[in-house]
Design an enzyme around this catalytic site. Sequence first.
Site: not given
Length: 304
Positions: A62, A174
Amino acid sequence: MNHAIAKTLPAREAAGPEAAESSWVDTHDRLRPRDFQRLGEFIHGYSGIKVPPSKSTMIEGRLRKRVRALGMHSLADYCDYLFDQDGLAAEEIHLIDVVTTNKTEFFREPEHFRILADDVLPRIASERRIGPRAPVKIWSAASSTGAEAYTIAMVLAEQRRHIPELAGVVYATDICTDVLGTARGGIFPAEMMTPVPPEIRSRYVMRAKDRTSSLVRIVPELRAMVQFGRLNLMDTSYPMDRDLDIVFCRNVLIYFDKPTQLAVLRRLCDHLRPGGWLFLGHSETLSGFDLPVRAATTAVFRRS
Protein backbone atom coordinates in the site's frame (compact mmCIF):
# COMPACT_ATOMS: atom_id res chain seq x y z
CA MET A 1 2.53 23.44 -3.77
CA ASN A 2 3.90 24.59 -0.41
CA HIS A 3 7.47 25.63 -1.26
CA ALA A 4 8.78 24.50 2.14
CA ILE A 5 7.48 21.02 1.40
CA ALA A 6 8.76 21.06 -2.17
CA LYS A 7 12.30 21.60 -0.94
CA THR A 8 12.21 18.27 0.90
CA LEU A 9 10.86 16.28 -2.06
CA PRO A 10 12.67 14.82 -5.05
CA ALA A 11 12.77 16.92 -8.22
CA ARG A 12 10.08 14.73 -9.84
CA GLU A 13 7.43 15.70 -7.30
CA ALA A 14 8.32 19.37 -7.47
CA ALA A 15 7.97 19.13 -11.26
CA GLY A 16 4.37 17.97 -11.02
CA PRO A 17 2.18 14.86 -10.72
CA GLU A 18 2.84 13.67 -14.26
CA ALA A 19 6.55 13.30 -13.54
CA ALA A 20 5.83 11.71 -10.17
CA GLU A 21 3.56 9.07 -11.68
CA SER A 22 6.26 8.05 -14.14
CA SER A 23 8.73 7.11 -11.41
CA TRP A 24 9.83 3.48 -11.17
CA VAL A 25 9.12 1.56 -7.97
CA ASP A 26 10.74 -1.76 -7.09
CA THR A 27 7.90 -4.10 -6.08
CA HIS A 28 10.46 -6.23 -4.21
CA ASP A 29 11.55 -3.27 -2.08
CA ARG A 30 11.10 -3.94 1.65
CA LEU A 31 10.69 -1.80 4.73
CA ARG A 32 13.67 -1.61 7.03
CA PRO A 33 12.83 -3.02 10.50
CA ARG A 34 13.26 0.39 12.13
CA ASP A 35 10.97 2.00 9.55
CA PHE A 36 8.28 -0.63 10.06
CA GLN A 37 8.43 0.01 13.80
CA ARG A 38 8.19 3.78 13.33
CA LEU A 39 5.30 3.45 10.90
CA GLY A 40 3.49 1.04 13.20
CA GLU A 41 3.85 3.39 16.17
CA PHE A 42 2.60 6.35 14.17
CA ILE A 43 -0.36 4.51 12.61
CA HIS A 44 -1.42 3.09 15.98
CA GLY A 45 -1.09 6.43 17.75
CA TYR A 46 -2.94 8.32 15.03
CA SER A 47 -5.71 5.92 14.11
CA GLY A 48 -5.73 3.22 16.81
CA ILE A 49 -5.06 0.57 14.17
CA LYS A 50 -2.64 -2.18 15.19
CA VAL A 51 0.07 -3.06 12.66
CA PRO A 52 1.59 -6.42 13.63
CA PRO A 53 4.62 -7.83 11.75
CA SER A 54 2.29 -10.23 9.90
CA LYS A 55 0.91 -7.17 8.05
CA SER A 56 4.28 -5.98 6.75
CA THR A 57 3.80 -7.21 3.17
CA MET A 58 0.36 -5.61 2.97
CA ILE A 59 1.67 -2.30 4.35
CA GLU A 60 4.60 -2.32 1.92
CA GLY A 61 2.27 -2.85 -1.03
CA ARG A 62 0.00 0.00 0.00
CA LEU A 63 2.84 2.41 0.76
CA ARG A 64 4.30 1.91 -2.71
CA LYS A 65 1.36 3.98 -3.99
CA ARG A 66 2.70 6.93 -2.03
CA VAL A 67 6.30 6.23 -3.09
CA ARG A 68 5.14 6.37 -6.71
CA ALA A 69 2.91 9.44 -6.21
CA LEU A 70 5.78 11.40 -4.64
CA GLY A 71 8.27 10.42 -7.34
CA MET A 72 10.48 8.50 -4.96
CA HIS A 73 12.28 5.22 -5.65
CA SER A 74 12.09 3.23 -2.43
CA LEU A 75 10.26 2.72 0.82
CA ALA A 76 13.43 3.86 2.57
CA ASP A 77 13.23 7.19 0.73
CA TYR A 78 9.61 7.55 1.78
CA CYS A 79 10.29 6.77 5.45
CA ASP A 80 13.29 9.12 5.50
CA TYR A 81 10.99 11.83 4.15
CA LEU A 82 8.38 11.10 6.83
CA PHE A 83 10.55 10.79 9.88
CA ASP A 84 13.86 12.52 9.12
CA GLN A 85 12.84 15.34 6.76
CA ASP A 86 9.72 16.58 8.58
CA GLY A 87 7.39 15.28 5.89
CA LEU A 88 4.93 13.62 8.23
CA ALA A 89 2.72 16.66 8.81
CA ALA A 90 2.10 17.05 5.08
CA GLU A 91 1.77 13.35 4.40
CA GLU A 92 -0.14 11.94 7.38
CA ILE A 93 -3.62 12.04 5.82
CA HIS A 94 -2.38 10.37 2.61
CA LEU A 95 -0.51 7.77 4.66
CA ILE A 96 -3.59 6.91 6.69
CA ASP A 97 -5.70 6.82 3.52
CA VAL A 98 -3.56 4.10 1.94
CA VAL A 99 -3.10 1.90 5.02
CA THR A 100 -6.71 1.82 6.25
CA THR A 101 -8.95 -1.07 5.25
CA ASN A 102 -12.24 0.01 3.69
CA LYS A 103 -14.27 -3.16 3.30
CA THR A 104 -17.94 -2.32 3.00
CA GLU A 105 -21.12 -3.47 1.30
CA PHE A 106 -24.80 -2.64 1.19
CA PHE A 107 -26.95 -4.41 3.79
CA ARG A 108 -23.88 -5.96 5.39
CA GLU A 109 -24.97 -8.09 8.36
CA PRO A 110 -28.58 -7.73 7.16
CA GLU A 111 -30.21 -8.76 10.44
CA HIS A 112 -29.19 -5.39 11.87
CA PHE A 113 -31.21 -3.57 9.23
CA ARG A 114 -34.24 -5.77 9.87
CA ILE A 115 -33.96 -4.85 13.57
CA LEU A 116 -33.57 -1.19 12.64
CA ALA A 117 -36.69 -1.27 10.46
CA ASP A 118 -38.98 -3.51 12.48
CA ASP A 119 -38.02 -2.65 16.05
CA VAL A 120 -35.75 0.34 16.64
CA LEU A 121 -37.28 2.98 14.37
CA PRO A 122 -40.90 2.19 15.38
CA ARG A 123 -39.86 2.32 19.06
CA ILE A 124 -38.22 5.71 18.61
CA ALA A 125 -41.34 6.97 16.83
CA SER A 126 -43.54 5.80 19.69
CA GLU A 127 -41.29 6.96 22.54
CA ARG A 128 -40.53 10.53 21.57
CA ARG A 129 -41.81 13.36 19.44
CA ILE A 130 -40.30 13.16 15.96
CA GLY A 131 -40.69 15.22 12.81
CA PRO A 132 -38.78 17.59 10.50
CA ARG A 133 -37.79 19.73 13.49
CA ALA A 134 -36.92 16.73 15.62
CA PRO A 135 -35.48 14.18 13.20
CA VAL A 136 -34.16 10.78 14.11
CA LYS A 137 -30.38 11.22 14.27
CA ILE A 138 -28.20 8.32 13.18
CA TRP A 139 -24.41 8.21 13.01
CA SER A 140 -22.48 5.79 10.80
CA ALA A 141 -19.15 6.15 12.58
CA ALA A 142 -16.89 4.41 10.08
CA SER A 143 -18.76 4.84 6.84
CA SER A 144 -16.06 4.00 4.28
CA THR A 145 -17.44 4.62 0.76
CA GLY A 146 -20.94 5.11 2.15
CA ALA A 147 -22.62 1.73 1.66
CA GLU A 148 -23.65 1.49 5.32
CA ALA A 149 -24.84 5.09 5.50
CA TYR A 150 -26.91 4.80 2.33
CA THR A 151 -28.34 1.47 3.53
CA ILE A 152 -29.48 3.21 6.73
CA ALA A 153 -31.00 6.00 4.63
CA MET A 154 -32.86 3.41 2.51
CA VAL A 155 -34.31 1.83 5.65
CA LEU A 156 -35.33 5.25 6.98
CA ALA A 157 -36.99 6.17 3.69
CA GLU A 158 -38.82 2.85 3.56
CA GLN A 159 -40.10 3.20 7.13
CA ARG A 160 -41.27 6.71 6.38
CA ARG A 161 -43.74 5.19 3.92
CA HIS A 162 -45.42 3.64 6.99
CA ILE A 163 -44.61 6.35 9.57
CA PRO A 164 -44.94 9.68 7.69
CA GLU A 165 -43.59 11.76 10.58
CA LEU A 166 -40.34 9.76 10.60
CA ALA A 167 -37.91 12.42 9.41
CA GLY A 168 -34.28 11.46 9.77
CA VAL A 169 -30.69 12.45 9.11
CA VAL A 170 -27.64 10.21 8.76
CA TYR A 171 -24.23 11.54 9.77
CA ALA A 172 -21.48 9.51 8.11
CA THR A 173 -17.82 9.86 9.03
CA ASP A 174 -14.55 8.16 8.22
CA ILE A 175 -10.86 8.79 8.76
CA CYS A 176 -10.06 8.23 5.06
CA THR A 177 -10.54 11.22 2.76
CA ASP A 178 -10.46 9.16 -0.44
CA VAL A 179 -13.46 7.04 0.49
CA LEU A 180 -15.43 10.09 1.62
CA GLY A 181 -15.04 11.57 -1.85
CA THR A 182 -16.52 8.42 -3.34
CA ALA A 183 -19.29 8.38 -0.75
CA ARG A 184 -20.42 11.93 -1.47
CA GLY A 185 -20.76 11.14 -5.15
CA GLY A 186 -22.98 8.16 -4.42
CA ILE A 187 -21.76 6.30 -7.53
CA PHE A 188 -21.06 2.58 -7.19
CA PRO A 189 -20.41 -0.49 -9.35
CA ALA A 190 -23.74 -2.09 -10.18
CA GLU A 191 -22.64 -5.42 -8.66
CA MET A 192 -22.47 -3.76 -5.23
CA MET A 193 -26.27 -3.49 -5.32
CA THR A 194 -26.79 -7.26 -5.37
CA PRO A 195 -27.62 -7.42 -1.61
CA VAL A 196 -30.19 -4.61 -1.95
CA PRO A 197 -33.74 -6.02 -2.23
CA PRO A 198 -35.08 -5.40 -5.77
CA GLU A 199 -38.03 -3.25 -4.67
CA ILE A 200 -35.74 -0.99 -2.64
CA ARG A 201 -33.18 -0.87 -5.44
CA SER A 202 -35.88 0.25 -7.88
CA ARG A 203 -36.78 3.21 -5.66
CA TYR A 204 -33.37 4.45 -4.54
CA VAL A 205 -30.81 3.45 -7.18
CA MET A 206 -30.53 5.02 -10.64
CA ARG A 207 -29.01 3.34 -13.66
CA ALA A 208 -26.88 5.34 -16.06
CA LYS A 209 -28.47 6.58 -19.28
CA ASP A 210 -25.75 4.62 -21.03
CA ARG A 211 -27.09 1.09 -20.52
CA THR A 212 -23.65 -0.37 -21.16
CA SER A 213 -22.30 1.39 -18.06
CA SER A 214 -21.47 -0.78 -15.07
CA LEU A 215 -22.14 2.09 -12.63
CA VAL A 216 -25.25 3.14 -10.72
CA ARG A 217 -26.01 6.12 -8.50
CA ILE A 218 -28.00 6.70 -5.32
CA VAL A 219 -31.02 8.93 -6.00
CA PRO A 220 -30.67 12.65 -5.04
CA GLU A 221 -33.33 12.60 -2.32
CA LEU A 222 -31.49 9.79 -0.52
CA ARG A 223 -28.08 11.46 -0.95
CA ALA A 224 -29.58 14.57 0.64
CA MET A 225 -30.36 12.59 3.81
CA VAL A 226 -26.69 11.75 4.43
CA GLN A 227 -24.04 14.23 5.62
CA PHE A 228 -20.45 13.06 5.15
CA GLY A 229 -17.42 14.36 7.05
CA ARG A 230 -13.96 13.32 8.16
CA LEU A 231 -13.56 12.18 11.76
CA ASN A 232 -10.83 10.25 13.55
CA LEU A 233 -12.23 7.99 16.26
CA MET A 234 -8.95 8.44 18.13
CA ASP A 235 -9.71 12.13 18.75
CA THR A 236 -10.42 12.84 22.42
CA SER A 237 -13.72 14.52 21.53
CA TYR A 238 -16.10 14.30 18.59
CA PRO A 239 -17.87 17.26 16.91
CA MET A 240 -21.20 15.43 16.99
CA ASP A 241 -24.54 16.09 18.65
CA ARG A 242 -24.94 14.50 22.08
CA ASP A 243 -28.55 13.45 21.54
CA LEU A 244 -28.09 10.86 18.81
CA ASP A 245 -30.75 8.18 18.58
CA ILE A 246 -28.57 5.52 16.96
CA VAL A 247 -24.84 4.92 16.43
CA PHE A 248 -23.49 2.32 14.02
CA CYS A 249 -19.83 1.49 14.68
CA ARG A 250 -19.48 -1.93 13.14
CA ASN A 251 -16.37 -3.97 12.34
CA VAL A 252 -14.03 -1.19 13.46
CA LEU A 253 -13.21 -2.11 17.04
CA ILE A 254 -11.56 -5.33 15.86
CA TYR A 255 -8.63 -3.23 14.60
CA PHE A 256 -8.05 -1.65 18.05
CA ASP A 257 -6.47 -2.95 21.24
CA LYS A 258 -8.65 -3.25 24.36
CA PRO A 259 -7.78 0.14 25.95
CA THR A 260 -8.49 1.90 22.64
CA GLN A 261 -11.76 0.01 22.22
CA LEU A 262 -12.93 1.11 25.66
CA ALA A 263 -11.95 4.75 25.10
CA VAL A 264 -13.75 4.89 21.74
CA LEU A 265 -16.86 3.17 23.10
CA ARG A 266 -17.09 5.58 26.03
CA ARG A 267 -16.96 8.52 23.64
CA LEU A 268 -19.60 6.97 21.39
CA CYS A 269 -21.90 6.36 24.36
CA ASP A 270 -21.49 9.99 25.42
CA HIS A 271 -23.18 11.00 22.16
CA LEU A 272 -26.22 8.73 22.59
CA ARG A 273 -29.38 10.09 24.15
CA PRO A 274 -30.82 8.04 27.04
CA GLY A 275 -32.49 5.07 25.40
CA GLY A 276 -30.33 5.46 22.29
CA TRP A 277 -29.10 2.44 20.36
CA LEU A 278 -25.55 1.24 19.61
CA PHE A 279 -24.89 -1.24 16.79
CA LEU A 280 -21.56 -3.12 16.71
CA GLY A 281 -20.26 -5.76 14.30
CA HIS A 282 -21.32 -9.35 14.97
CA SER A 283 -17.74 -10.30 15.85
CA GLU A 284 -17.41 -7.47 18.40
CA THR A 285 -18.30 -7.55 22.07
CA LEU A 286 -18.58 -5.28 25.10
CA SER A 287 -17.62 -8.10 27.46
CA GLY A 288 -15.49 -6.83 30.32
CA PHE A 289 -16.24 -3.15 29.64
CA ASP A 290 -18.02 -0.87 32.11
CA LEU A 291 -20.31 1.13 29.84
CA PRO A 292 -23.75 2.74 30.29
CA VAL A 293 -25.46 0.34 27.86
CA ARG A 294 -27.21 -3.00 28.08
CA ALA A 295 -27.56 -5.72 25.48
CA ALA A 296 -30.78 -5.71 23.45
CA THR A 297 -29.94 -8.46 20.95
CA THR A 298 -26.90 -9.74 19.07
CA ALA A 299 -24.36 -6.88 18.82
CA VAL A 300 -27.10 -4.30 19.54
CA PHE A 301 -27.07 -2.32 22.79
CA ARG A 302 -29.22 0.35 24.39
CA ARG A 303 -28.08 3.22 26.55
CA SER A 304 -29.40 3.09 30.10
